[in-house]
Design a protein around this motif. Structure first.
Motif, PDB file in Angstrom:
ATOM      1  N   THR A  15      -3.123 -20.170 -25.984  1.00 59.73           N
ATOM      2  CA  THR A  15      -3.468 -20.325 -24.573  1.00 59.73           C
ATOM      3  C   THR A  15      -4.804 -19.662 -24.297  1.00 59.73           C
ATOM      4  OG1 THR A  15      -2.814 -19.818 -22.303  1.00 59.73           O
ATOM      5  CG2 THR A  15      -2.184 -18.228 -23.983  1.00 59.73           C
ATOM      6  N   GLY A  16      -5.514 -20.181 -23.339  1.00 65.14           N
ATOM      7  CA  GLY A  16      -6.769 -19.570 -22.950  1.00 65.14           C
ATOM      8  C   GLY A  16      -6.631 -18.704 -21.723  1.00 65.14           C
ATOM      9  N   LEU A  17      -5.386 -18.485 -21.272  1.00 69.46           N
ATOM     10  CA  LEU A  17      -5.161 -17.737 -20.042  1.00 69.46           C
ATOM     11  C   LEU A  17      -4.450 -16.422 -20.306  1.00 69.46           C
ATOM     12  CD1 LEU A  17      -3.997 -20.475 -17.501  1.00 69.46           C
ATOM     13  CD2 LEU A  17      -6.224 -19.372 -17.664  1.00 69.46           C
ATOM     14  N   PRO A  18      -5.046 -15.311 -19.887  1.00 70.38           N
ATOM     15  CA  PRO A  18      -4.339 -14.035 -19.966  1.00 70.38           C
ATOM     16  C   PRO A  18      -3.382 -13.896 -18.790  1.00 70.38           C
ATOM     17  CG  PRO A  18      -6.505 -13.684 -19.038  1.00 70.38           C
ATOM     18  CD  PRO A  18      -6.422 -15.149 -19.389  1.00 70.38           C
ATOM     19  N   SER A  19      -2.415 -13.023 -18.929  1.00 64.11           N
ATOM     20  CA  SER A  19      -1.507 -12.712 -17.829  1.00 64.11           C
ATOM     21  C   SER A  19      -2.159 -11.643 -16.966  1.00 64.11           C
ATOM     22  CB  SER A  19      -0.172 -12.204 -18.368  1.00 64.11           C
ATOM     23  OG  SER A  19       0.658 -11.765 -17.308  1.00 64.11           O
ATOM     24  N   ILE A 106       2.698  -0.408   3.715  1.00 66.53           N
ATOM     25  CA  ILE A 106       2.018   0.629   2.939  1.00 66.53           C
ATOM     26  C   ILE A 106       0.995   0.009   1.998  1.00 66.53           C
ATOM     27  CG2 ILE A 106       2.355   2.353   1.124  1.00 66.53           C
ATOM     28  CD1 ILE A 106       5.036   3.028   2.415  1.00 66.53           C
ATOM     29  N   ALA A 107       1.370  -1.095   1.332  1.00 64.24           N
ATOM     30  CA  ALA A 107       0.476  -1.751   0.381  1.00 64.24           C
ATOM     31  C   ALA A 107      -0.809  -2.225   1.058  1.00 64.24           C
ATOM     32  CB  ALA A 107       1.189  -2.922  -0.280  1.00 64.24           C
ATOM     33  N   GLN A 108      -0.687  -2.747   2.264  1.00 65.35           N
ATOM     34  CA  GLN A 108      -1.853  -3.273   2.966  1.00 65.35           C
ATOM     35  C   GLN A 108      -2.794  -2.177   3.446  1.00 65.35           C
ATOM     36  OE1 GLN A 108       0.448  -5.598   5.775  1.00 65.35           O
ATOM     37  NE2 GLN A 108      -0.127  -7.514   4.782  1.00 65.35           N
ATOM     38  N   LYS A 109      -2.313  -0.946   3.479  1.00 68.08           N
ATOM     39  CA  LYS A 109      -3.139   0.172   3.939  1.00 68.08           C
ATOM     40  C   LYS A 109      -3.823   0.918   2.791  1.00 68.08           C
ATOM     41  CE  LYS A 109      -0.449   0.948   8.145  1.00 68.08           C
ATOM     42  NZ  LYS A 109       0.464   1.870   8.875  1.00 68.08           N
ATOM     43  N   GLN A 110      -3.471   0.576   1.560  1.00 73.11           N
ATOM     44  CA  GLN A 110      -4.084   1.247   0.411  1.00 73.11           C
ATOM     45  C   GLN A 110      -5.515   0.750   0.200  1.00 73.11           C
ATOM     46  OE1 GLN A 110      -2.672   3.780  -1.210  1.00 73.11           O
ATOM     47  NE2 GLN A 110      -0.938   3.577   0.186  1.00 73.11           N
ATOM     48  N   GLU A 111      -6.347   1.636  -0.268  1.00 71.48           N
ATOM     49  CA  GLU A 111      -7.760   1.273  -0.459  1.00 71.48           C
ATOM     50  C   GLU A 111      -7.998   0.593  -1.801  1.00 71.48           C
ATOM     51  OE1 GLU A 111     -12.196   3.355  -0.007  1.00 71.48           O
ATOM     52  OE2 GLU A 111     -10.359   4.579   0.074  1.00 71.48           O
ATOM     53  N   TYR A 112      -7.250   1.026  -2.846  1.00 68.93           N
ATOM     54  CA  TYR A 112      -7.478   0.489  -4.180  1.00 68.93           C
ATOM     55  C   TYR A 112      -6.157   0.101  -4.848  1.00 68.93           C
ATOM     56  CZ  TYR A 112     -12.021   2.714  -3.537  1.00 68.93           C
ATOM     57  OH  TYR A 112     -13.248   3.092  -3.037  1.00 68.93           O
ATOM     58  N   TYR A 113      -6.259  -0.820  -5.784  1.00 69.40           N
ATOM     59  CA  TYR A 113      -5.113  -1.186  -6.615  1.00 69.40           C
ATOM     60  C   TYR A 113      -5.583  -1.324  -8.053  1.00 69.40           C
ATOM     61  CZ  TYR A 113      -6.607  -6.087  -7.183  1.00 69.40           C
ATOM     62  OH  TYR A 113      -7.287  -7.217  -7.531  1.00 69.40           O
ATOM     63  N   LEU A 114      -4.633  -1.360  -8.972  1.00 68.04           N
ATOM     64  CA  LEU A 114      -4.947  -1.520 -10.396  1.00 68.04           C
ATOM     65  C   LEU A 114      -4.603  -2.939 -10.827  1.00 68.04           C
ATOM     66  CD1 LEU A 114      -5.723  -0.073 -13.124  1.00 68.04           C
ATOM     67  CD2 LEU A 114      -3.250   0.107 -13.511  1.00 68.04           C
ATOM     68  N   GLU A 115      -5.549  -3.623 -11.449  1.00 72.44           N
ATOM     69  CA  GLU A 115      -5.308  -4.967 -11.987  1.00 72.44           C
ATOM     70  C   GLU A 115      -5.293  -4.887 -13.509  1.00 72.44           C
ATOM     71  OE1 GLU A 115      -7.060  -8.216  -9.893  1.00 72.44           O
ATOM     72  OE2 GLU A 115      -7.649  -9.205 -11.771  1.00 72.44           O
ATOM     73  N   THR A 116      -4.299  -5.529 -14.107  1.00 70.66           N
ATOM     74  CA  THR A 116      -4.165  -5.534 -15.570  1.00 70.66           C
ATOM     75  C   THR A 116      -4.216  -6.967 -16.080  1.00 70.66           C
ATOM     76  OG1 THR A 116      -1.737  -5.692 -15.515  1.00 70.66           O
ATOM     77  CG2 THR A 116      -2.700  -3.480 -15.447  1.00 70.66           C
ATOM     78  N   SER A 117      -4.830  -7.143 -17.250  1.00 71.26           N
ATOM     79  CA  SER A 117      -4.974  -8.475 -17.823  1.00 71.26           C
ATOM     80  C   SER A 117      -4.791  -8.399 -19.331  1.00 71.26           C
ATOM     81  CB  SER A 117      -6.357  -9.038 -17.482  1.00 71.26           C
ATOM     82  OG  SER A 117      -6.535 -10.327 -18.031  1.00 71.26           O
ATOM     83  N   MET A 118      -3.878  -9.228 -19.863  1.00 69.46           N
ATOM     84  CA  MET A 118      -3.636  -9.214 -21.303  1.00 69.46           C
ATOM     85  C   MET A 118      -3.129 -10.575 -21.757  1.00 69.46           C
ATOM     86  SD  MET A 118      -0.041  -7.042 -21.496  1.00 69.46           S
ATOM     87  CE  MET A 118       0.523  -7.695 -23.070  1.00 69.46           C
ATOM     88  N   TYR A 119      -3.406 -10.893 -23.016  1.00 65.78           N
ATOM     89  CA  TYR A 119      -2.889 -12.119 -23.617  1.00 65.78           C
ATOM     90  C   TYR A 119      -1.514 -11.832 -24.212  1.00 65.78           C
ATOM     91  CZ  TYR A 119      -7.397 -14.409 -23.094  1.00 65.78           C
ATOM     92  OH  TYR A 119      -8.524 -14.975 -22.568  1.00 65.78           O
TER      93      TYR A 119
END
Length: 453
Positions: A15-19, A106-119
């Motif tokens: 696949t060419g798409l990571p999760s 609470i989630a909508q008031k947070q300034e930052y989030y962590l994004e993860t990407s892996m095959y």
């Protein structure tokens, strides 16, 4: 890369798409930094951090990292990004499970989030489970998780429960199944079923078009087909058997570009629904439209609608059966706890109260129902579809690692057992369970909603 090349890659299990998934903290004082992320990964007992590198800054994120992680004898490479939360519109996502309003706020008031990407590797569900474990290790007190591949929001409570478990969650979490329909003037309703999220698993997305009969049965049929494809995807035009309804339930798939030639031009899910001026319509990606195969001909899977409504057997891989059984046993103590509290208790009533008791009161009475699925030996393993037949029982009592239940469906391959029989079996035979309350349903994946963790 055009679709032909993508189909070729998927045919080879690539696949060419990571999760890609994200997690949002619940603590407004939570700070993402290099030391915090690396230390969280290195201290986890679930996986091994082999390498961790801070990458150069880019326009996409304020911090970027790469990590090499070893899990169950396989090595995965993950990219991690600390991003601004205001770039996400949560209204564009559905709900993968129950999420309370407080967590969303609470989630909508947070300034930052962590994004993860892996095959993913050869086992998509194992890789998905690892990705959840990684996110939970970095943000153990989350408000919300986001699966960008299936367009769903996931409960932080569910994430915590699942990440701490040795058993992966249901494969239902790897994808979402969308159902779109049109109502015609003559009263006919036509459905278009299609999945999102399977590309990261090394297979085409799956669809059904122009469905007018047995929508509920077709919904179940495509879900069961996905389960097969996640472990052993069929090649294009290859016939495969997905279940038994007195005879084999035979299916195959054809890429949408070819399949649409045999559908009306304006069919829901047709070319018009796959075009966009920007050229980024997700429905134009590689996808297989499912057909039934009867007498060598490809026809609509609707032909199975009537028989699928009558207690069919769907074939489930041994690996999935074992996973379900492991999770059912792991969380059976919670099932038992709720059963002991909420199961109907026999009442002793006076003769006069029995006579004068209100029939309306009985009709309006709402109760909890506790079902268990048990894997029982079939009569002739060599002749049947498998060595076990998995049957649902209404739970009557639980004691000494024994379950007493009333059989709810007629077996196909066990001659000395009939619907309505009351039997007692050891918990070792448990393969699944489900709880129905007066206003909700709880499974091994949603039991967290009762606050038992």
């Amino acid at each position: 890369m055009d679709n032909k090349e993508k189909y070729d890659l998927l045919a080879d299990g690539e696949t060419g798409l990571p999760s890609t998934m994200g997690i949002i903290p619940s603590d407004t004082n939570f700070k993402f930094d290099t030391n915090q992320i690396e230390k969280s990964l290195a201290s986890s007992k679930d996986f091994k951090l082999n390498a961790f590198t801070k990458e150069e800054d880019n326009d996409f994120a304020i911090l970027t990292f790469s990590a090499e992680i070893e899990y169950l004898d396989e090595v995965y490479n993950m990219d991690l990004y600390v991003c601004e939360t205001n770039n996400i519109d949560l209204a564009n996502y559905g709900f993968g499970n129950q999420i309370d309003e407080k967590s969303l706020d609470i989630a909508q008031k947070q300034e930052y989030y962590l994004e993860t990407s892996m095959y993913f590797g050869e086992d998509p569900l194992t890789a998905f489970h690892l990705q959840l474990k990684i996110m939970n290790a970095i943000v153990p007190d989350a408000s919300l998780a986001i699966d960008f591949m299936s367009y769903r929001l996931l409960s932080a409570q569910w994430l915590g429960m699942t990440a701490k478990s040795p058993t992966p969650p249901s494969p239902d979490y790897l994808y979402t199944l969308h159902c779109i329909y049109n109502d015609e003037e003559n009263g006919t309703r036509r459905y278009w079923f299609h999945t999102h999220g399977l590309h990261r698993c090394g297979t085409v997305e799956l669809e059904m078009l122009n469905i007018t009969q047995g929508a509920e049965q077709m919904h179940t049929l495509i879900n069961m087909t996905v389960k097969k494809f996640l472990t052993n995807a069929a090649r294009e035009k290859e016939r495969f058997v997905i279940g038994y309804d007195g005879m084999g339930i035979n299916l195959c798939w054809l890429r949408w570009e070819e399949a649409l030639k045999d559908f009306p031009q304006l069919v829901l899910g047709g070319k018009g629904d796959r075009e966009s001026e920007e050229g980024d319509n997700v429905h134009a990606e590689p996808s297989g439209i499912l057909f039934a195969v009867e007498d060598g001909n490809m026809v609509s899977p609707e032909i199975y609608a009537s028989t699928l409504a009558e207690n069919p057997i769907y074939y489930i891989t041994t690996e999935e059966t074992n996973r379900m059984s492991d999770l059912a046993k792991e969380r059976f103590s919670m099932f038992k706890q709720v059963f002991e509290k909420e199961s109907p208790k026999p009442e002793s009533k006076s003769f006069l109260k029995n006579i004068l008791g209100s029939k309306k009161e009985k009709e309006n009475e709402q109760k909890w129902t506790f079902l268990v699925k048990l894997g029982l030996d079939v009569d002739n393993p060599d002749e049947g579809a498998s060595e076990k037949e998995h049957l649902w029982f209404d739970t009557l009592s639980i004691s000494n690692n024994q379950i007493e239940g009333k059989l709810l469906n007629q077996p196909y391959w066990i001659s000395n057992l009939n619907e309505g029989d009351v039997k007692t079996y050891p918990i070792e035979l448990l393969t699944d369970w489900i709880i129905y309350s007066p206003d909700s349903t709880y499974t091994t994946d949603s039991i967290y909603e009762l606050g038992l963790l």
